[in-house]
Design a protein around this motif. Sequence first.
Motif, PDB file in Angstrom:
ATOM      1  N   SER A 157      -0.774  75.829  51.443  1.00 15.30           N
ATOM      2  CA  SER A 157      -0.853  75.429  50.039  1.00 15.30           C
ATOM      3  C   SER A 157      -0.080  74.139  49.832  1.00 15.30           C
ATOM      4  O   SER A 157       0.654  73.681  50.709  1.00 15.30           O
ATOM      5  N   LYS A 158      -0.266  73.549  48.666  1.00 15.44           N
ATOM      6  CA  LYS A 158       0.339  72.250  48.375  1.00 15.44           C
ATOM      7  C   LYS A 158       1.255  72.348  47.166  1.00 15.44           C
ATOM      8  O   LYS A 158       0.934  73.005  46.174  1.00 15.44           O
ATOM      9  N   VAL A 159       2.395  71.671  47.229  1.00 12.23           N
ATOM     10  CA  VAL A 159       3.302  71.565  46.088  1.00 12.23           C
ATOM     11  C   VAL A 159       3.604  70.077  45.862  1.00 12.23           C
ATOM     12  O   VAL A 159       3.373  69.238  46.730  1.00 12.23           O
ATOM     13  N   VAL A 160       4.124  69.785  44.688  1.00 18.43           N
ATOM     14  CA  VAL A 160       4.374  68.392  44.304  1.00 18.43           C
ATOM     15  C   VAL A 160       5.862  68.175  44.088  1.00 18.43           C
ATOM     16  O   VAL A 160       6.550  69.019  43.504  1.00 18.43           O
ATOM     17  N   ILE A 161       6.346  67.038  44.543  1.00 16.17           N
ATOM     18  CA  ILE A 161       7.702  66.579  44.222  1.00 16.17           C
ATOM     19  C   ILE A 161       7.551  65.378  43.303  1.00 16.17           C
ATOM     20  O   ILE A 161       6.976  64.357  43.688  1.00 16.17           O
ATOM     21  N   ASP A 162       8.032  65.507  42.075  1.00 17.65           N
ATOM     22  CA  ASP A 162       7.820  64.501  41.032  1.00 17.65           C
ATOM     23  C   ASP A 162       9.165  63.919  40.604  1.00 17.65           C
ATOM     24  O   ASP A 162       9.947  64.567  39.910  1.00 17.65           O
ATOM     25  N   ASP A 163       9.420  62.676  41.004  1.00 21.12           N
ATOM     26  CA  ASP A 163      10.717  62.063  40.725  1.00 21.12           C
ATOM     27  C   ASP A 163      10.807  61.509  39.305  1.00 21.12           C
ATOM     28  O   ASP A 163      11.901  61.235  38.820  1.00 21.12           O
ATOM     29  N   LEU A 164       9.671  61.331  38.628  1.00 23.78           N
ATOM     30  CA  LEU A 164       9.714  60.890  37.235  1.00 23.78           C
ATOM     31  C   LEU A 164      10.036  62.051  36.303  1.00 23.78           C
ATOM     32  O   LEU A 164      10.696  61.875  35.290  1.00 23.78           O
ATOM     33  N   ASP A 200       5.896  55.139  45.696  1.00 23.00           N
ATOM     34  CA  ASP A 200       6.388  53.863  45.174  1.00 23.00           C
ATOM     35  C   ASP A 200       5.794  53.509  43.821  1.00 23.00           C
ATOM     36  O   ASP A 200       6.407  52.752  43.054  1.00 23.00           O
ATOM     37  N   THR A 201       4.600  54.011  43.514  1.00 20.14           N
ATOM     38  CA  THR A 201       3.945  53.645  42.258  1.00 20.14           C
ATOM     39  C   THR A 201       4.065  54.719  41.182  1.00 20.14           C
ATOM     40  O   THR A 201       4.238  54.407  40.002  1.00 20.14           O
ATOM     41  N   LYS A 202       3.989  55.980  41.584  1.00 23.19           N
ATOM     42  CA  LYS A 202       4.005  57.065  40.603  1.00 23.19           C
ATOM     43  C   LYS A 202       5.100  58.090  40.850  1.00 23.19           C
ATOM     44  O   LYS A 202       5.178  59.089  40.128  1.00 23.19           O
ATOM     45  N   ALA A 203       5.926  57.836  41.859  1.00 26.85           N
ATOM     46  CA  ALA A 203       7.037  58.742  42.188  1.00 26.85           C
ATOM     47  C   ALA A 203       6.558  60.161  42.474  1.00 26.85           C
ATOM     48  O   ALA A 203       7.211  61.136  42.116  1.00 26.85           O
ATOM     49  N   LEU A 204       5.410  60.267  43.138  1.00 18.93           N
ATOM     50  CA  LEU A 204       4.842  61.566  43.477  1.00 18.93           C
ATOM     51  C   LEU A 204       4.715  61.714  44.987  1.00 18.93           C
ATOM     52  O   LEU A 204       4.290  60.778  45.672  1.00 18.93           O
ATOM     53  N   ALA A 205       5.086  62.874  45.493  1.00 18.17           N
ATOM     54  CA  ALA A 205       4.876  63.212  46.899  1.00 18.17           C
ATOM     55  C   ALA A 205       4.255  64.603  46.953  1.00 18.17           C
ATOM     56  O   ALA A 205       4.613  65.491  46.167  1.00 18.17           O
ATOM     57  N   TYR A 206       3.326  64.786  47.889  1.00 20.18           N
ATOM     58  CA  TYR A 206       2.628  66.057  48.029  1.00 20.18           C
ATOM     59  C   TYR A 206       3.029  66.688  49.361  1.00 20.18           C
ATOM     60  O   TYR A 206       3.004  66.028  50.400  1.00 20.18           O
ATOM     61  N   VAL A 207       3.388  67.956  49.293  1.00 16.14           N
ATOM     62  CA  VAL A 207       3.888  68.656  50.475  1.00 16.14           C
ATOM     63  C   VAL A 207       2.981  69.864  50.754  1.00 16.14           C
ATOM     64  O   VAL A 207       2.801  70.735  49.892  1.00 16.14           O
ATOM     65  N   TRP A 208       2.410  69.886  51.971  1.00 23.06           N
ATOM     66  CA  TRP A 208       1.630  71.036  52.402  1.00 23.06           C
ATOM     67  C   TRP A 208       2.513  71.920  53.279  1.00 23.06           C
ATOM     68  O   TRP A 208       3.233  71.410  54.149  1.00 23.06           O
ATOM     69  N   PHE A 261      11.586  65.034  37.418  1.00 24.45           N
ATOM     70  CA  PHE A 261      12.823  65.723  37.785  1.00 24.45           C
ATOM     71  C   PHE A 261      13.814  64.718  38.387  1.00 24.45           C
ATOM     72  O   PHE A 261      13.547  64.112  39.431  1.00 24.45           O
ATOM     73  N   ALA A 262      14.926  64.554  37.703  1.00 23.94           N
ATOM     74  CA  ALA A 262      15.922  63.556  38.094  1.00 23.94           C
ATOM     75  C   ALA A 262      16.545  63.903  39.442  1.00 23.94           C
ATOM     76  O   ALA A 262      17.091  64.986  39.624  1.00 23.94           O
ATOM     77  N   GLY A 263      16.452  62.970  40.386  1.00 20.69           N
ATOM     78  CA  GLY A 263      17.032  63.183  41.704  1.00 20.69           C
ATOM     79  C   GLY A 263      16.087  63.827  42.686  1.00 20.69           C
ATOM     80  O   GLY A 263      16.498  64.225  43.780  1.00 20.69           O
ATOM     81  N   ALA A 264      14.788  63.918  42.319  1.00 24.77           N
ATOM     82  CA  ALA A 264      13.826  64.555  43.214  1.00 24.77           C
ATOM     83  C   ALA A 264      13.706  63.797  44.535  1.00 24.77           C
ATOM     84  O   ALA A 264      13.346  64.373  45.560  1.00 24.77           O
ATOM     85  N   GLY A 265      14.025  62.503  44.507  1.00 29.32           N
ATOM     86  CA  GLY A 265      13.987  61.723  45.742  1.00 29.32           C
ATOM     87  C   GLY A 265      14.954  62.244  46.788  1.00 29.32           C
ATOM     88  O   GLY A 265      14.687  62.154  47.994  1.00 29.32           O
ATOM     89  N   LEU A 266      16.070  62.819  46.348  1.00 25.77           N
ATOM     90  CA  LEU A 266      17.036  63.391  47.289  1.00 25.77           C
ATOM     91  C   LEU A 266      16.462  64.635  47.965  1.00 25.77           C
ATOM     92  O   LEU A 266      16.722  64.893  49.145  1.00 25.77           O
ATOM     93  N   VAL A 267      15.663  65.377  47.201  1.00 25.17           N
ATOM     94  CA  VAL A 267      15.006  66.551  47.775  1.00 25.17           C
ATOM     95  C   VAL A 267      14.004  66.109  48.844  1.00 25.17           C
ATOM     96  O   VAL A 267      13.938  66.680  49.934  1.00 25.17           O
ATOM     97  N   LEU A 268      13.250  65.062  48.517  1.00 24.40           N
ATOM     98  CA  LEU A 268      12.278  64.553  49.480  1.00 24.40           C
ATOM     99  C   LEU A 268      12.977  64.023  50.736  1.00 24.40           C
ATOM    100  O   LEU A 268      12.517  64.265  51.860  1.00 24.40           O
TER     101      LEU A 268
END
Length: 234
Positions: free
Chosen positions: A196-203, A179-187, A205-212
């Motif tokens: 391992s960990k990867v990042v989903i960054d909605d700021l 909600d604050t930085k548009a970041l989600a971390y996926v293990w 990459f446009a539409g990253a929220g749909l991936v999440l």
Amino acid sequence: MESFPAPSSYESIVCPVTPWYFKRMSMMAGMITLFGLYFLYDGKFGYPKANEIADKKTWFDEVVLRSFDEAKASGKLESWTGNAKAQGWPTGRDTEPPRWISYAAKNGWPEKPHRYTPEEIQGQFYWGGGTLLVGLFVAILMLLNKNKVLRAEVDHFITPEKKKVFFADAFRIDKRKWDTKALAYVWHKPEGSKASKVVIDDLKFAGAGLVLDRLIANFKGELIEKRPDPVENS
């Protein structure tokens, strides 16, 4: 974060780099470059000019004022004043000695000029060169990210670094910064590999929220979300 229409569960989701990312990186590269040029300007012109003014102050104290004092002590002040005027020196008023503050103000110089050491001048070139290299690095990084995409398919998503993450392998999602930085971390932990960990960054990459959203819909692990602040009883 922009909102996008939800695709069907069989459609690919392709998230290109956002204009916001390019704007931010361009501004950063430009700002860093300006700082680098400023350092180089000071090393080439600013600091040497300041030293010239400091030399003038030394000349004023050791030549003008000293010769004034000697002329006054020997009763030759009138002759000294004539010679000083002929050479363009400051002469003061009546029998008062010339004042640096007046001479400096007339020429737009500081009252207390600062002298820079050779090491300080050289340091400006080091800082300027180093800062310009950082600006170049930011610009190159921006260009390298230009064609990257975040992509999601039916049962997995592919990071911009081409890493494939199957939904079934994900065991933890941390979206407390969403909600604050548009970041989600996926293990995730593929079979036979370390977690391992990867990042989903909605700021970025446009539409990253749909991936999440698609990941969460096919997810059975631990979901870490921001907890609401407790409501105080009045």
